[in-house]
Design an enzyme around this catalytic site. Structure first.
Site, PDB file in Angstrom:
ATOM      1  N   LYS A   3       0.854  -1.181   0.000  1.00 56.23           N
ATOM      2  CA  LYS A   3       0.000   0.000   0.000  1.00 56.23           C
ATOM      3  C   LYS A   3       0.896   1.238   0.000  1.00 56.23           C
ATOM      4  O   LYS A   3       1.966   1.246   0.630  1.00 56.23           O
ATOM      5  CB  LYS A   3      -0.882  -0.019   1.244  1.00 56.23           C
ATOM      6  CG  LYS A   3      -1.913   1.094   1.337  1.00 56.23           C
ATOM      7  CD  LYS A   3      -2.730   0.930   2.618  1.00 56.23           C
ATOM      8  CE  LYS A   3      -3.849   1.916   2.738  1.00 56.23           C
ATOM      9  NZ  LYS A   3      -4.624   1.744   3.999  1.00 56.23           N
ATOM     10  N   SER A  58      -9.326   1.511   2.902  1.00 56.06           N
ATOM     11  CA  SER A  58      -8.450   2.335   2.101  1.00 56.06           C
ATOM     12  C   SER A  58      -7.374   1.545   1.356  1.00 56.06           C
ATOM     13  O   SER A  58      -6.706   2.095   0.488  1.00 56.06           O
ATOM     14  CB  SER A  58      -7.781   3.385   2.995  1.00 56.06           C
ATOM     15  OG  SER A  58      -6.961   2.791   3.978  1.00 56.06           O
ATOM     16  N   SER A  74      -9.586  -0.804   6.949  1.00 51.11           N
ATOM     17  CA  SER A  74      -8.907  -0.575   5.676  1.00 51.11           C
ATOM     18  C   SER A  74      -8.206  -1.770   5.049  1.00 51.11           C
ATOM     19  O   SER A  74      -7.833  -1.701   3.877  1.00 51.11           O
ATOM     20  CB  SER A  74      -7.906   0.572   5.824  1.00 51.11           C
ATOM     21  OG  SER A  74      -8.591   1.783   6.012  1.00 51.11           O
TER      22      SER A  74
END
Length: 588
Positions: A139, A222, A246
């Site tokens: 990420k 996310s 997330s």
């Protein structure tokens, strides 16, 4: 008078230049034609056959394997690190072109690393570590030396540690250093939403990341880029973060697995974050994978590095193989109870605020039926009101009045994306006394929840081992219609350990609208009226399995039993064989 800032280049132009630079890092032979890109835009499901048309058979064979099999094949010289890395780099390149799921590409660096690993293997006839040659995606909060970390902010382009130009491209997140020491190959960084605090993945840098299983739907957030990339098999294992769902939301929405550990189990040192000073309820590093085995592999490997020695915030708990085996011993390999103490599960059907859509309720019923048929115990879960916990947690997320968010936006002059303009309008920060009172409220809620969990032993002398509940009140959501994050947020307030497992997919023929349902409130009505069986058809359904603080090994073991029980149940549901040898169908 207000100061008017003049920027050397408009934010939109900087974003466009960054997008073009990223595409230029993809090899020419991996670039898709305009015709193929147009075809992808019109395609509902990008997974499986669609993306595989751009790959060779040997590449499809490689990306179809899961993490554990890949490291075994490299260890046994059936595959080389270069072969594996090349296959995943190419697939990730195609995935980005059709799905918008990457922020950073460093394939050449990855292939050089893979070649070095192959050379070491050839010289020493042994692997560098348990992750030798395995590509791991990241990420875009994790810092890689020489590579941007934008975290979705235009003002961070050209940097990898916020606003300090002296540190640009020199920082490496501790957990990345650990992965490299274990033999991993790092090759790309995945998309995330502006601010991180959003259950979808949209930003001013790459736009929106949609769901590869059904492009009517969101990839979640996310860590949405991670989820989408893995759904397209451009990765089998990746790192994300979780402060409100997330890593769990993208896993559930994309049909993959994830582990949300308790904060401070894995190192967050030198990882970018939103409002990093808010540490009462911390964000945690999480793991996403196409298999349960991948989650276990990375957790066990990383903890072997003793991350607490370099990151004082990490609690010194090594990987506990004994805990894993203790729970595995309570079931047979097919998930059935084996005559010892069966597992006891609490099931939360609804949080009493927003009723799950039909596909989620069906998924819960599928899991409950499989567990019960396997001989384990099921009880309804009625904890302290989850809305109370969600409200406390949300107040912490917004305590700084969005000051940090606007500080990052002001680096380039970019605006908040439309979805977030109301939620993160600049406000006065919460005062200290209110913050302290909120902390006490959080501690009380944690204690009340713990007391309830302990009370589950009163009826039969056995405490609930784990809780099963929705990740969201819907399958992978229609963009703009994610109205309620309470199912995940409350677990962050509790700091519990969670594994998400894929269960099924929404089916327009089965998951019909229940016209008799009367919504509980306006929020529930909004969610219920947003359900469209045609739009949601094919959207993945995942559920979360929850244990208490620092019980990662326990919840991984229990998740394995649940998945095995589900596979046994599905095999039985396909039919039985009569004495004449004819199959009798038992339904879908």
């Amino acid at each position: 008078m207000a100061t008017i800032r003049v920027f050397p280049q408009p934010w939109a132009a900087r974003a466009a230049a960054k997008r073009e630079d990223t595409l230029n890092k993809i090899r020419a032979e991996w670039r898709l034609s305009t015709t193929d890109l147009v075809k992808a835009e019109k395609q509902r499901d990008l997974t499986g056959p669609f993306i595989q048309q751009f790959l060779h058979d040997d590449e499809i064979s490689i990306i179809s394997k899961d993490s554990v099999q890949l490291v075994e094949d490299i260890k046994n010289a059936k595959l080389t690190a270069v072969q594996v890395t090349s296959a995943f780099c190419k697939t990730a390149a195609i995935a980005h072109q059709i799905n918008n799921c990457l922020h950073e590409i460093f394939f050449d660096q990855a292939l050089e690393r893979a070649a070095w690993l192959d050379d070491q293997f050839s010289k020493n006839q042994s692997t560098v570590g348990p992750l030798h040659g395995l590509p791991i995606s990241l990420k875009d909060q994790l810092h890689v030396k020489g590579v941007d970390t934008t975290m979705g902010y235009i003002g961070w382009i050209g940097r990898n540690f916020g606003s300090d130009p002296e540190q640009a491209h020199k920082i490496e997140s501790q957990i990345n250093t650990e992965l490299l020491s274990l033999g991993a190959v790092l090759y790309c960084k995945t998309s995330l939403p502006q601010t991180l605090l959003f259950g979808e993945t949209k930003n001013n840098l790459v736009g929106e990341t949609l769901n590869p299983n059904n492009q009517n739907l969101s990839a979640g957030g996310s860590s949405g880029g991670e989820g989408a990339l893995q759904a397209l098999r451009g990765s089998t294992l990746g790192l994300g973060t979780d402060i409100g769902g997330s890593v769990r939301i993208p896993a559930a929405f994309n049909g993959i697995y994830s582990l949300k550990p308790t904060p401070e189990r894995l190192s967050y040192r030198a990882v970018a974050n939103n409002n990093p000073g808010e540490n009462t309820y911390r964000s945690t590093i999480g793991i996403l994978s196409t298999s349960l085995g991948g989650l276990n592999l990375l957790l066990q490997a990383d903890l072997s590095c003793k991350p607490w020695l370099k990151d004082p915030s990490v609690v010194p708990i090594p990987f506990r193989e004994d805990v894993l085996k203790e729970y595995e011993a309570r079931a047979n390999p097919d998930g059935t109870a084996n005559g010892t103490i069966p597992l006891k599960f609490g099931v939360l059907w609804t949080d009493g605020v927003v009723q799950p859509h039909p596909p989620i309720t069906r998924g819960l019923n599928m899991v409950v039926e499989a567990i019960r048929s396997a001989g384990h115990k099921i009880v309804d879960w009625n904890p302290p009101a989850q809305e109370v916990g969600r409200a406390i947690h949300l107040a912490f997320l917004k305590a700084d009045g969005a000051y940090d968010i606007h500080s990052q936006l002001n680096l380039s002059g970019e605006p908040l994306i439309p979805d977030l303009r109301k939620s993160f309008k600049l406000r006065e920060p919460m005062n200290l006394l209110k913050y302290q009172d909120l902390t006490l409220q959080g501690l009380k809620y944690e204690a009340d929840y713990s007391d309830y969990w302990n009370s589950t032993a009163e009826q039969d002398g056995q405490i609930v081992d784990a809780v099963i509940m929705p990740v969201a009140p819907h399958a992978a959501v229609i963009p703009g219609k994610y109205y309620h994050t309470g199912y995940t947020q409350v677990i962050n307030l509790l700091n519990y350990s969670v594994v998400v497992i894929p269960v099924t997919k929404a089916d327009r023929l089965i998951d019909t609208v229940d016209s008799s349902y009367e919504p509980l409130n306006d929020l529930d009505r909004m969610n219920w009226e947003a359900y469209d069986p045609e739009m949601y058809d094919g959207g993945p359904v995942g559920l979360q399995i929850i244990a208490r603080k620092f019980e990662e090994e326990k919840v991984l073991s229990i998740a394995k039993i649940v998945v095995s029980a589900m596979e046994t149940s599905k095999a039985g549901a396909k039919g039985t064989v009569t004495r004449e040898g004819n199959q009798i169908a038992r339904g879908a």
